[in-house]
Design a protein around this motif. Structure first.
Motif, PDB file in Angstrom:
ATOM      1  N   GLN A  56      32.310  44.449  47.428  1.00 38.86           N
ATOM      2  CA  GLN A  56      32.937  45.033  46.241  1.00 38.86           C
ATOM      3  C   GLN A  56      31.922  45.572  45.232  1.00 38.86           C
ATOM      4  O   GLN A  56      32.267  46.371  44.374  1.00 38.86           O
ATOM      5  CB  GLN A  56      33.850  43.992  45.581  1.00 38.86           C
ATOM      6  N   GLU A 191      39.671  33.014  51.090  1.00 38.46           N
ATOM      7  CA  GLU A 191      41.099  33.306  51.252  1.00 38.46           C
ATOM      8  C   GLU A 191      41.532  33.618  52.684  1.00 38.46           C
ATOM      9  O   GLU A 191      41.883  34.765  52.993  1.00 38.46           O
ATOM     10  CB  GLU A 191      41.500  34.464  50.337  1.00 38.46           C
ATOM     11  N   VAL A 194      44.962  35.536  52.455  1.00 37.44           N
ATOM     12  CA  VAL A 194      44.961  36.963  52.088  1.00 37.44           C
ATOM     13  C   VAL A 194      44.337  37.779  53.228  1.00 37.44           C
ATOM     14  O   VAL A 194      44.875  38.806  53.648  1.00 37.44           O
ATOM     15  CB  VAL A 194      44.159  37.201  50.782  1.00 37.44           C
ATOM     16  N   ASN A 247      43.376  31.009  48.217  1.00 37.65           N
ATOM     17  CA  ASN A 247      44.263  31.682  47.270  1.00 37.65           C
ATOM     18  C   ASN A 247      45.573  30.913  47.256  1.00 37.65           C
ATOM     19  O   ASN A 247      46.222  30.788  48.290  1.00 37.65           O
ATOM     20  CB  ASN A 247      44.497  33.131  47.717  1.00 37.65           C
ATOM     21  N   ASN A 303      41.623  30.099  44.126  1.00 39.59           N
ATOM     22  CA  ASN A 303      41.731  31.449  43.576  1.00 39.59           C
ATOM     23  C   ASN A 303      43.171  31.589  43.115  1.00 39.59           C
ATOM     24  O   ASN A 303      44.094  31.548  43.927  1.00 39.59           O
ATOM     25  CB  ASN A 303      41.453  32.509  44.645  1.00 39.59           C
ATOM     26  N   TYR A 305      46.083  33.726  40.870  1.00 36.35           N
ATOM     27  CA  TYR A 305      46.430  34.955  40.149  1.00 36.35           C
ATOM     28  C   TYR A 305      47.864  35.000  39.618  1.00 36.35           C
ATOM     29  O   TYR A 305      48.100  35.438  38.506  1.00 36.35           O
ATOM     30  CB  TYR A 305      46.177  36.190  41.035  1.00 36.35           C
ATOM     31  N   PHE A 333      48.256  45.254  38.082  1.00 39.12           N
ATOM     32  CA  PHE A 333      48.417  45.085  39.524  1.00 39.12           C
ATOM     33  C   PHE A 333      49.893  44.927  39.885  1.00 39.12           C
ATOM     34  O   PHE A 333      50.272  44.941  41.050  1.00 39.12           O
ATOM     35  CB  PHE A 333      47.648  43.830  39.970  1.00 39.12           C
ATOM     36  N   GLU A 405      38.161  47.342  44.461  1.00 33.15           N
ATOM     37  CA  GLU A 405      39.259  46.394  44.653  1.00 33.15           C
ATOM     38  C   GLU A 405      39.997  46.688  45.969  1.00 33.15           C
ATOM     39  O   GLU A 405      41.162  47.054  45.994  1.00 33.15           O
ATOM     40  CB  GLU A 405      40.188  46.438  43.431  1.00 33.15           C
ATOM     41  N   TRP A 406      39.300  46.560  47.076  1.00 29.26           N
ATOM     42  CA  TRP A 406      39.883  46.620  48.424  1.00 29.26           C
ATOM     43  C   TRP A 406      40.895  47.758  48.566  1.00 29.26           C
ATOM     44  O   TRP A 406      40.578  48.891  48.281  1.00 29.26           O
ATOM     45  CB  TRP A 406      40.492  45.254  48.779  1.00 29.26           C
ATOM     46  N   PHE A 414      38.838  44.741  37.098  1.00 27.49           N
ATOM     47  CA  PHE A 414      38.908  43.294  36.850  1.00 27.49           C
ATOM     48  C   PHE A 414      37.734  42.770  36.025  1.00 27.49           C
ATOM     49  O   PHE A 414      37.595  41.569  35.847  1.00 27.49           O
ATOM     50  CB  PHE A 414      38.907  42.538  38.188  1.00 27.49           C
TER      51      PHE A 414
HETATM   52  C1  GCO Z   1      41.043  38.379  46.474  1.00 29.90           C
HETATM   53  C2  GCO Z   1      39.576  38.418  46.491  1.00 29.90           C
HETATM   54  C3  GCO Z   1      38.916  39.270  45.445  1.00 29.90           C
HETATM   55  C4  GCO Z   1      39.769  40.246  44.705  1.00 29.90           C
HETATM   56  C5  GCO Z   1      40.418  39.593  43.531  1.00 29.90           C
HETATM   57  C6  GCO Z   1      41.294  40.503  42.722  1.00 29.90           C
HETATM   58  O1  GCO Z   1      41.626  37.482  45.903  1.00 29.90           O
HETATM   59  O2  GCO Z   1      41.651  39.272  47.053  1.00 29.90           O
HETATM   60  O3  GCO Z   1      38.972  37.196  46.594  1.00 29.90           O
HETATM   61  O4  GCO Z   1      37.976  39.906  46.233  1.00 29.90           O
HETATM   62  O5  GCO Z   1      39.046  41.305  44.268  1.00 29.90           O
HETATM   63  O6  GCO Z   1      41.191  38.529  43.958  1.00 29.90           O
HETATM   64  O7  GCO Z   1      42.406  40.903  43.449  1.00 29.90           O
END
Ligand code: GCO
Length: 444
Positions: A56, A191, A194, A247, A303, A305, A333, A405-406, A414
């Motif tokens: 990233q 994660e 994810v 996560n 992690n 969110y 998001f 951001e993927w 972020f």
């Molecule tokens: C994830 C990753 C991070 C992301 C962050 C924000 O949770 O997907 O660990 O690389 O950038 O979480 O989405």
């Protein structure tokens, strides 16, 4: 008359069942207007950090992600934050924030670009980064796999093939001795949930597949890989502190009176959270035995969110706004801001009875209008949990600076630092200043 009675009984049973579910699994919401999040009490020993991941920020990697970006015509990660050339300056940003620890990841594709071909120069750069952090009084926490890996590994089938796990174990055991004299904290993988679901079910991460069964198989293999690496690293250095970043997304029924929503909620909570916790606590996952995974963590990285309001009609992409409660603020998001969920997330993890490190928490907020509140609410919940006796030892804010951001590319920001991608200038945001002040108040 009889029919009326039957209908009445059915309605009564249904509402009792739903009522019971609501009592057993409440969706906690706090009255934030009446909570003073400026008062935050943390123990002196608490670790304040920020987190990033190699792909990233580094720029110009050649890995499964760059291959996917090209193949799917996605926004290219390109130079990212050009961190590979600017890491010394970026370490000064850490000093400016005042953090005592920094979580970052090592890019396997730099270390082993071709199978068995070990790049000593890249190893040296990471080693220099570690020295630099230590000289600044910042403790490194290293993640060995944060979503990206070499193309050769991907082409062998990546974590989909159980026999490929040994390649990952080889890379980890090769790299670990270079750094383990100076680095104590290790996250094996980031994660597993994810990584597998986004890559193999939602099609939004490489390899871009859409098969729930494949996703489950990959998640299991990643956990087995974690277990193997854990035992290998502990054998090499029994004093190291090894865990993984999990996560925890909380799934809640969208309509709390709808049994179908409850059923989907239970299924998703198990697939996303329960299965991994069960692998770590009981050595069992999706009905299969994963014996070496049992007790294979000295800490669990959290992690956190958001929570996802669930119905049987689940989104098949993240590019939509998720439903939210009417009083909740929705972030860029599309996630509801739900700091209360962090407490619920730790309840899942408490089953493991090991320390919790908050390895990620943050918000996409280009204007920085929400991040200060987001940060303070989450820290307030953490302080409250610590006061109640939950063993949370650290907080790593995601992220030090804006980055790639993927699937969302550069659209989601972020960072505590804003990054101008034209000239790579970093600017401390107000939320960064807020974090800086909170840290300095506690480090006195
Ligand atoms: C994830 C990753 C991070 C992301 C962050 C924000 O949770 O997907 O660990 O690389 O950038 O979480 O989405």
């Amino acid at each position: 008359m009889q029919w009326l009675l039957v209908i009445g009984i059915i309605v009564l049973l249904y509402s009792s069942l739903v009522g019971l579910l609501n009592i057993l699994f409440p969706e906690k919401h706090l009255d934030w207007d009446n909570i003073n999040t400026d008062v935050l009490n943390f123990p002196e020993t608490f670790t304040w950090g920020v987190a990033t991941a190699a792909h990233q920020i580094e720029g110009h990697n050649v890995n499964n992600w760059t291959q996917f970006e090209d193949r799917e015509n996605k926004e290219s990660s390109g130079s990212a934050c050009d961190h590979w050339n600017r890491w010394q300056d970026d370490h000064n940003l850490l000093v400016e924030l005042g953090v005592s620890s920094y979580r970052f990841s090592i890019e396997w594709s730099r270390i082993e670009p071709n199978q068995g071909d070990w790049n000593e120069d890249a190893i040296q750069v990471y080693s220099d980064m570690i020295d630099s952090l230590i000289s600044k009084g910042i403790e490194p926490m290293i993640t060995l796999h944060h979503f990206s890996h070499p193309i050769w590994f991907e082409e062998k089938g990546g974590f989909y093939q159980q026999q490929n796990i040994s390649y990952f174990v080889d890379y980890c055991s090769r790299i670990f001795p270079y750094f383990s004299d100076r680095v104590n904290k290790w996250c094996t993988v980031n994660e597993p949930d994810v990584f597998s679901i986004m890559g193999y079910h939602m099609g939004m991460f490489p390899p871009g597949l859409r098969s729930p069964l494949k996703a489950i198989r990959v998640m299991k293999n990643v956990m087995v890989a974690h277990g193997e690496v854990y035992h290998r690293l502990k054998h090499l250095n029994p004093n190291s502190y090894v865990g993984l970043a999990k996560n925890v997304t909380i799934f809640d029924p969208y309509r709390r009176w709808n049994l179908l929503h409850w059923l989907t909620t239970f299924a998703l909570n198990y697939i996303w959270n329960g299965a991994i916790i069960s692998a770590l606590s009981r050595g069992k996952m999706y009905g299969k035995s994963v014996t070496k995974v049992k007790n294979s963590a000295d800490f669990i990285g959290l992690n956190y969110y958001t929570h996802v309001l669930t119905s049987p009609f689940l989104p098949q992409t993240t590019e939509i706004d998720l439903p939210s409660r009417s009083h909740e603020t929705v972030t860029e998001f599309g996630y509801p801001m739900y700091a209360e969920g962090l407490e619920r997330a730790t309840k899942w993890l408490n089953k493991l009875a090991i320390p919790i490190e908050i390895t990620e928490n943050g918000v996409a907020d280009g204007e920085d209008s929400l991040r200060p509140t987001h940060l303070k609410r989450h820290l307030w919940v953490i302080a409250d949990l610590i006061a109640k006796g939950v063993d949370i030892r650290s907080y790593y804010h995601w992220s030090l600076m804006d980055n790639f951001e993927w699937a969302e590319g550069y659209s989601m920001r972020f960072g505590l630092y804003h990054v101008d991608y034209e000239n790579q200038q970093r600017t401390l945001r107000n939320s960064g200043k807020t974090y800086q002040q909170i840290i300095s108040r506690h480090n006195k």
